[in-house]
Design a protein around this motif. Structure first.
Motif, PDB file in Angstrom:
ATOM      1  N   VAL A 285       0.855  -1.189   0.000  1.00  0.00           N
ATOM      2  CA  VAL A 285       0.000   0.000   0.000  1.00  0.00           C
ATOM      3  C   VAL A 285       0.885   1.231   0.000  1.00  0.00           C
ATOM      4  O   VAL A 285       2.111   1.135   0.057  1.00  0.00           O
ATOM      5  N   LYS A 286       0.281   2.387  -0.073  1.00  0.00           N
ATOM      6  CA  LYS A 286       1.010   3.653  -0.129  1.00  0.00           C
ATOM      7  C   LYS A 286       2.056   3.726   0.978  1.00  0.00           C
ATOM      8  O   LYS A 286       1.756   3.523   2.144  1.00  0.00           O
ATOM      9  N   GLY A 287       3.287   3.983   0.584  1.00  0.00           N
ATOM     10  CA  GLY A 287       4.392   3.973   1.524  1.00  0.00           C
ATOM     11  C   GLY A 287       5.232   2.710   1.385  1.00  0.00           C
ATOM     12  O   GLY A 287       6.242   2.553   2.055  1.00  0.00           O
ATOM     13  N   GLY A 288       4.804   1.796   0.502  1.00  0.00           N
ATOM     14  CA  GLY A 288       5.551   0.567   0.274  1.00  0.00           C
ATOM     15  C   GLY A 288       5.346  -0.495   1.330  1.00  0.00           C
ATOM     16  O   GLY A 288       6.058  -1.495   1.354  1.00  0.00           O
ATOM     17  N   HIS A 289       4.371  -0.310   2.217  1.00  0.00           N
ATOM     18  CA  HIS A 289       4.148  -1.255   3.314  1.00  0.00           C
ATOM     19  C   HIS A 289       3.556  -2.565   2.793  1.00  0.00           C
ATOM     20  O   HIS A 289       2.586  -2.567   2.030  1.00  0.00           O
ATOM     21  N   THR A 290       4.133  -3.668   3.241  1.00  0.00           N
ATOM     22  CA  THR A 290       3.665  -4.989   2.836  1.00  0.00           C
ATOM     23  C   THR A 290       2.312  -5.294   3.460  1.00  0.00           C
ATOM     24  O   THR A 290       2.070  -4.992   4.630  1.00  0.00           O
ATOM     25  N   VAL A 291       1.437  -5.892   2.671  1.00  0.00           N
ATOM     26  CA  VAL A 291       0.096  -6.252   3.148  1.00  0.00           C
ATOM     27  C   VAL A 291       0.074  -7.741   3.488  1.00  0.00           C
ATOM     28  O   VAL A 291       0.445  -8.578   2.668  1.00  0.00           O
ATOM     29  N   THR A 292      -0.323  -8.045   4.718  1.00  0.00           N
ATOM     30  CA  THR A 292      -0.573  -9.432   5.124  1.00  0.00           C
ATOM     31  C   THR A 292      -2.050  -9.733   4.932  1.00  0.00           C
ATOM     32  O   THR A 292      -2.848  -8.826   4.644  1.00  0.00           O
ATOM     33  N   CYS A 293      -2.414 -11.002   5.105  1.00  0.00           N
ATOM     34  CA  CYS A 293      -3.836 -11.353   4.980  1.00  0.00           C
ATOM     35  C   CYS A 293      -4.679 -10.573   5.982  1.00  0.00           C
ATOM     36  O   CYS A 293      -5.777 -10.112   5.667  1.00  0.00           O
ATOM     37  N   SER A 294      -4.158 -10.436   7.191  1.00  0.00           N
ATOM     38  CA  SER A 294      -4.885  -9.696   8.221  1.00  0.00           C
ATOM     39  C   SER A 294      -5.090  -8.244   7.797  1.00  0.00           C
ATOM     40  O   SER A 294      -6.198  -7.698   7.902  1.00  0.00           O
ATOM     41  N   ARG A 295      -4.033  -7.612   7.308  1.00  0.00           N
ATOM     42  CA  ARG A 295      -4.163  -6.221   6.831  1.00  0.00           C
ATOM     43  C   ARG A 295      -5.093  -6.142   5.626  1.00  0.00           C
ATOM     44  O   ARG A 295      -5.841  -5.168   5.472  1.00  0.00           O
ATOM     45  N   PHE A 296      -5.022  -7.151   4.777  1.00  0.00           N
ATOM     46  CA  PHE A 296      -5.870  -7.180   3.589  1.00  0.00           C
ATOM     47  C   PHE A 296      -7.350  -7.182   3.983  1.00  0.00           C
ATOM     48  O   PHE A 296      -8.178  -6.532   3.338  1.00  0.00           O
ATOM     49  N   SER A 297      -7.683  -7.892   5.058  1.00  0.00           N
ATOM     50  CA  SER A 297      -9.083  -7.920   5.517  1.00  0.00           C
ATOM     51  C   SER A 297      -9.554  -6.520   5.887  1.00  0.00           C
ATOM     52  O   SER A 297     -10.698  -6.136   5.600  1.00  0.00           O
ATOM     53  N   HIS A 298      -8.675  -5.751   6.533  1.00  0.00           N
ATOM     54  CA  HIS A 298      -9.041  -4.377   6.907  1.00  0.00           C
ATOM     55  C   HIS A 298      -9.195  -3.515   5.656  1.00  0.00           C
ATOM     56  O   HIS A 298     -10.104  -2.681   5.572  1.00  0.00           O
ATOM     57  N   LEU A 299      -8.307  -3.720   4.692  1.00  0.00           N
ATOM     58  CA  LEU A 299      -8.343  -2.945   3.454  1.00  0.00           C
ATOM     59  C   LEU A 299      -9.673  -3.164   2.725  1.00  0.00           C
ATOM     60  O   LEU A 299     -10.309  -2.210   2.256  1.00  0.00           O
ATOM     61  N   VAL A 300     -10.087  -4.425   2.626  1.00  0.00           N
ATOM     62  CA  VAL A 300     -11.362  -4.757   1.978  1.00  0.00           C
ATOM     63  C   VAL A 300     -12.506  -4.023   2.657  1.00  0.00           C
ATOM     64  O   VAL A 300     -13.336  -3.370   2.004  1.00  0.00           O
ATOM     65  N   LYS A 301     -12.556  -4.114   3.979  1.00  0.00           N
ATOM     66  CA  LYS A 301     -13.659  -3.508   4.743  1.00  0.00           C
ATOM     67  C   LYS A 301     -13.651  -1.987   4.603  1.00  0.00           C
ATOM     68  O   LYS A 301     -14.703  -1.367   4.408  1.00  0.00           O
ATOM     69  N   ILE A 302     -12.459  -1.396   4.676  1.00  0.00           N
ATOM     70  CA  ILE A 302     -12.351   0.069   4.590  1.00  0.00           C
ATOM     71  C   ILE A 302     -12.842   0.572   3.234  1.00  0.00           C
ATOM     72  O   ILE A 302     -13.635   1.524   3.156  1.00  0.00           O
ATOM     73  N   TYR A 303     -12.399  -0.072   2.150  1.00  0.00           N
ATOM     74  CA  TYR A 303     -12.780   0.384   0.807  1.00  0.00           C
ATOM     75  C   TYR A 303     -14.283   0.189   0.554  1.00  0.00           C
ATOM     76  O   TYR A 303     -14.948   1.090   0.025  1.00  0.00           O
ATOM     77  N   VAL A 304     -14.825  -0.953   0.923  1.00  0.00           N
ATOM     78  CA  VAL A 304     -16.247  -1.210   0.676  1.00  0.00           C
ATOM     79  C   VAL A 304     -17.110  -0.263   1.511  1.00  0.00           C
ATOM     80  O   VAL A 304     -18.096   0.296   1.004  1.00  0.00           O
ATOM     81  N   ASP A 305     -16.734  -0.059   2.770  1.00  0.00           N
ATOM     82  CA  ASP A 305     -17.496   0.870   3.621  1.00  0.00           C
ATOM     83  C   ASP A 305     -17.442   2.287   3.072  1.00  0.00           C
ATOM     84  O   ASP A 305     -18.437   3.032   3.131  1.00  0.00           O
ATOM     85  N   THR A 306     -16.285   2.678   2.544  1.00  0.00           N
ATOM     86  CA  THR A 306     -16.142   4.026   1.971  1.00  0.00           C
ATOM     87  C   THR A 306     -17.051   4.190   0.762  1.00  0.00           C
ATOM     88  O   THR A 306     -17.745   5.209   0.614  1.00  0.00           O
ATOM     89  N   ILE A 307     -17.057   3.182  -0.123  1.00  0.00           N
ATOM     90  CA  ILE A 307     -17.918   3.235  -1.313  1.00  0.00           C
ATOM     91  C   ILE A 307     -19.385   3.318  -0.899  1.00  0.00           C
ATOM     92  O   ILE A 307     -20.154   4.120  -1.448  1.00  0.00           O
ATOM     93  N   ASN A 308     -19.786   2.523   0.078  1.00  0.00           N
ATOM     94  CA  ASN A 308     -21.180   2.518   0.524  1.00  0.00           C
ATOM     95  C   ASN A 308     -21.592   3.833   1.180  1.00  0.00           C
ATOM     96  O   ASN A 308     -22.770   4.189   1.196  1.00  0.00           O
ATOM     97  N   SER A 309     -20.605   4.551   1.731  1.00  0.00           N
ATOM     98  CA  SER A 309     -20.915   5.839   2.372  1.00  0.00           C
ATOM     99  C   SER A 309     -21.073   6.959   1.343  1.00  0.00           C
ATOM    100  O   SER A 309     -21.424   8.082   1.702  1.00  0.00           O
ATOM    101  N   GLY A 310     -20.796   6.638   0.070  1.00  0.00           N
ATOM    102  CA  GLY A 310     -20.912   7.649  -0.978  1.00  0.00           C
ATOM    103  C   GLY A 310     -19.645   8.446  -1.198  1.00  0.00           C
ATOM    104  O   GLY A 310     -19.623   9.373  -2.013  1.00  0.00           O
ATOM    105  N   LYS A 311     -18.578   8.085  -0.487  1.00  0.00           N
ATOM    106  CA  LYS A 311     -17.313   8.798  -0.641  1.00  0.00           C
ATOM    107  C   LYS A 311     -16.401   8.060  -1.618  1.00  0.00           C
ATOM    108  O   LYS A 311     -16.643   6.913  -1.989  1.00  0.00           O
ATOM    109  N   VAL A 312     -15.339   8.755  -2.010  1.00  0.00           N
ATOM    110  CA  VAL A 312     -14.359   8.175  -2.932  1.00  0.00           C
ATOM    111  C   VAL A 312     -13.252   7.516  -2.113  1.00  0.00           C
ATOM    112  O   VAL A 312     -12.705   8.151  -1.199  1.00  0.00           O
ATOM    113  N   PRO A 313     -12.915   6.253  -2.393  1.00  0.00           N
ATOM    114  CA  PRO A 313     -11.816   5.613  -1.660  1.00  0.00           C
ATOM    115  C   PRO A 313     -10.520   6.407  -1.782  1.00  0.00           C
ATOM    116  O   PRO A 313     -10.142   6.834  -2.869  1.00  0.00           O
ATOM    117  N   CYS A 314      -9.868   6.605  -0.656  1.00  0.00           N
ATOM    118  CA  CYS A 314      -8.615   7.377  -0.612  1.00  0.00           C
ATOM    119  C   CYS A 314      -7.492   6.458  -0.144  1.00  0.00           C
ATOM    120  O   CYS A 314      -7.576   5.856   0.934  1.00  0.00           O
TER     121      CYS A 314
END
Length: 638
Positions: A285-314
């Motif tokens: 992700v931004k900053g070159g940080h490695t994504v683990t499966c655990s982090r990936f789960s958070h990423l999925v939730k954050i992006y989907v929740d952002t889309i559902n809120s009507g905002k643009v994923p950042c």
């Protein structure tokens, strides 16, 4: 917690496409949260009914798994996930994402398709675009979703992007964070020739993505998707697959033996899989940080929740939110390890300071290692300090509990050993002539037995000192009442009593100082090791940021060179500005404040030693937390 992926016999739905919109599936997220391995995420997108799922099954090295439909109806709905051990990268998990077909006539929702495509880009480290036939203008026009990404993805948060008007447009930074791009052309029947010359698959793709000169609306429309693909994705790769079998057999492709498939198709399929296994990078992700499966789960939730809120994923906001979740989890997991280990030691209380301090150092180091393994972007040391404070607080509590257990144990031991002397006093055995000598002999024997006992803990000598002081008046009364002794003998004996008390006090003070010094030295070594590991962690994060910039620079320079060669000097000039911006950012990284690490983390490193020192010093004085009473000191004490 499992390090590798649990057995997944079949894919599971990760993101549902419901009437209420896109929804994450909690059971799938829980599967991801249990895995701490880095992930290589491959997502496939494309028009519905083009055979995307078959490619995913090949990558999973399974004949079936992702659903293959045999009708015109789209089979995959939402985004489905399959986690398998990476076949080439040991200790990594390969996450395969099969997305809902784009352009499904049954769905008829262009906006929904755009978000599916957007999520595939945001979540993957390699994006496979699957199409049929050829890469012609019609095929590229169907990939119009790529042109909409500028409206659907934000790199920096609003405040950050408004700080500098001179910054390049955000879409110019996509290449730093976007996945590699693979175009899989299915059922390809043409000869790959350009101007009568045989070309490779990659040359074929490059030719299809060539830009036209001119600024007319028609040329701009023609160039836009091509330019987006060239500018957004750091690498591009192409595979052209012939028909796998005769048309009449296509409906049962997932049940056919490999021997029944076209050998040329199998060769391309094998090359495709080997490329993905060998070349596709770990998800960052931004900053070159490695994504683990655990982090990936958070990423999925954050992006989907952002889309559902009507905002643009950042991208920036997602990393910050993911870091907060993961870093807090890292604190909790590190503290859990420490707490669990110390609870096991607590069963053996009382113990001496040496074993207590050694186990504290060992478990504290383990907690730090676990934290550093799971945390990232803790640039201000906030979460590391939180972990150290929790560890220090518990250690302080345990030192007190150990001291209390030691005091209780020593009181009981002294009481048990003194019982026979108390009986002799009751029976008057020390009240007759020569009784003082017998009393001293019994007392010395009792003290010797007490010191031979190995389960006294930290307050062994201190409690003995208190006991001897408490019995000082008793010994003095027996001494004065012994008719066998002269006055001179009594004075000499009293002096010896006082000297013995003073000697014990000195011994207690020396032991206390020795214990404290040894524990502080242990703590110092532990903190130095912790500091070294934290510095390594920060250097690793800097290295990842440099690699991220280097990849973006390499991609930009390659694209600029091609623009120059094809005569697009205006576009090449624009790219020069982008390249210069990246170079400036790289220089800024090198000039980062050298003392930042010490400024942030040295207060954390000092915490453990301060806690240990205060615990031992205050408790030794009998004033810890206002508990305990100051021991009565005889007049003979210096």
């Amino acid at each position: 917690m499992s390090n590798g992926p649990p057995p997944m016999p079949a894919p599971v739905c990760l993101i549902e496409n419901t009437d209420q919109g896109l929804q994450t599936v909690e059971s799938a997220l829980n599967l991801l949260r249990r895995i701490q391995q880095p992930v290589v995420v491959v997502a496939v997108v494309g028009l519905y009914r083009t055979g995307k799922s078959y490619l995913m099954n090949r990558l999973a090295q399974q004949q079936s798994g992702f659903a293959l439909g045999s009708t015109i109806e789209s089979k995959t709905k939402g985004i489905w996930m399959w986690c398998v051990p990476h076949p080439m990268k040991k200790g990594h998990t390969l996450v395969l994402l099969d997305t809902e077909g784009l352009g499904d006539v049954d769905k008829g929702d262009e906006k929904n398709d755009a978000w599916i495509f957007c999520l595939a880009v945001l979540l993957s480290s390699t994006l496979v675009y699957n199409s049929r036939g050829t890469i012609d203008n019609q095929a590229i026009e169907k990939l119009h979703y790529v042109t909409e990404l500028t409206d659907q993805i934000q790199v920096k948060s609003g405040g950050a992007s408004e700080q500098d008007d001179d910054e390049m447009p955000e879409e110019c930074e996509f290449v730093r964070f976007f996945p590699s791009f693979v175009w899989a052309v299915r059922d390809f029947t043409l000869e790959r020739k350009i101007d009568g010359r045989n070309v490779s698959e990659d040359e074929y793709l490059d030719f299809a993505l060539q830009l036209k000169k001119g600024l007319s609306p028609k040329v701009v429309t023609y160039n836009l998707p091509r330019q987006c693909i060239r500018n957004f994705f750091p690498t591009r790769k192409c595979f052209t697959f012939p028909f796998p079998t005769e048309a009449k057999n296509m409906t049962r492709l997932d049940s056919m033996a490999e021997a029944d498939l076209d050998p040329d198709f199998l060769k391309v399929a094998d090359r495709f899989c080997n490329y993905v296994f060998a070349e596709c990078r770990v998800k960052t992700v931004k900053g070159g940080h490695t994504v683990t499966c655990s982090r990936f789960s958070h990423l999925v939730k954050i992006y989907v929740d952002t889309i559902n809120s009507g905002k643009v994923p950042c991208l920036e906001n997602a990393v910050v939110a993911m870091a907060e979740i993961e870093n807090q989890s890292a604190v909790n997991e590190g503290f859990r390890l420490y707490e669990q280990g110390m609870e096991n030691l607590k069963k053996n209380f009382p113990v001496d300071l040496g074993p207590l301090s050694a186990e504290h150092q060992r478990l504290s180091t383990m907690a730090t290692q676990e934290f550093l393994k799971r945390s990232f972007k803790d640039t201000e040391g906030k979460y590391m300090a939180q972990l150290q404070e929790k560890v220090a607080k518990l250690y302080k509590q345990l030192v007190n509990e150990n001291l209390d257990a030691s005091e209780k144990q020593c009181r009981k031991l002294l009481s048990d050993l003194y019982a026979s002397m108390a009986a002799n006093i009751q029976q008057g055995n020390y009240s007759k002539p020569g009784g003082y000598e017998i009393y001293c002999r019994d007392r010395d024997a009792m003290v010797a037995k007490y010191r031979q006992h190995d389960k006294k803990g930290m307050k062994g000598e201190e409690m003995l000192e208190a006991f001897l002081q408490e019995k000082n008046a008793e010994a003095n009364a027996i001494l004065m009442g012994d008719e066998k002794l002269t006055e001179a003998d009594k004075q000499m004996a009293e002096a010896r009593e006082q000297a013995a008390v003073q000697e014990q006090q000195a011994k207690v003070a020396a032991q206390r100082q020795e214990d404290l010094q040894r524990a502080l030295e242990d703590e110092k070594r532990n903190q130095e090791e912790r500091l070294r590991r934290m510095e390594e962690k920060m250097e690793e994060e800097k290295r990842l940021q440099r690699e991220e910039l280097d990849r973006a620079l390499e991609s930009k320079l390659k694209e600029q060179q091609e623009m120059m060669e094809k005569g697009f000097r205006d576009k090449a000039e624009i790219m020069s500005q982008e390249i210069e911006q990246l170079r400036k950012e790289k220089e800024k990284q090198k000039e980062a404040e050298p003392g930042f690490f010490q400024k942030v983390f040295m207060p954390v490193a000092k915490l453990g030693a301060d806690v240990l020192s205060s615990v031992l010093q205050f408790k030794a004085m009998g004033k810890m937390f206002g508990k305990g009473k100051k021991q009565k000191v005889s007049a003979a004490q210096p």
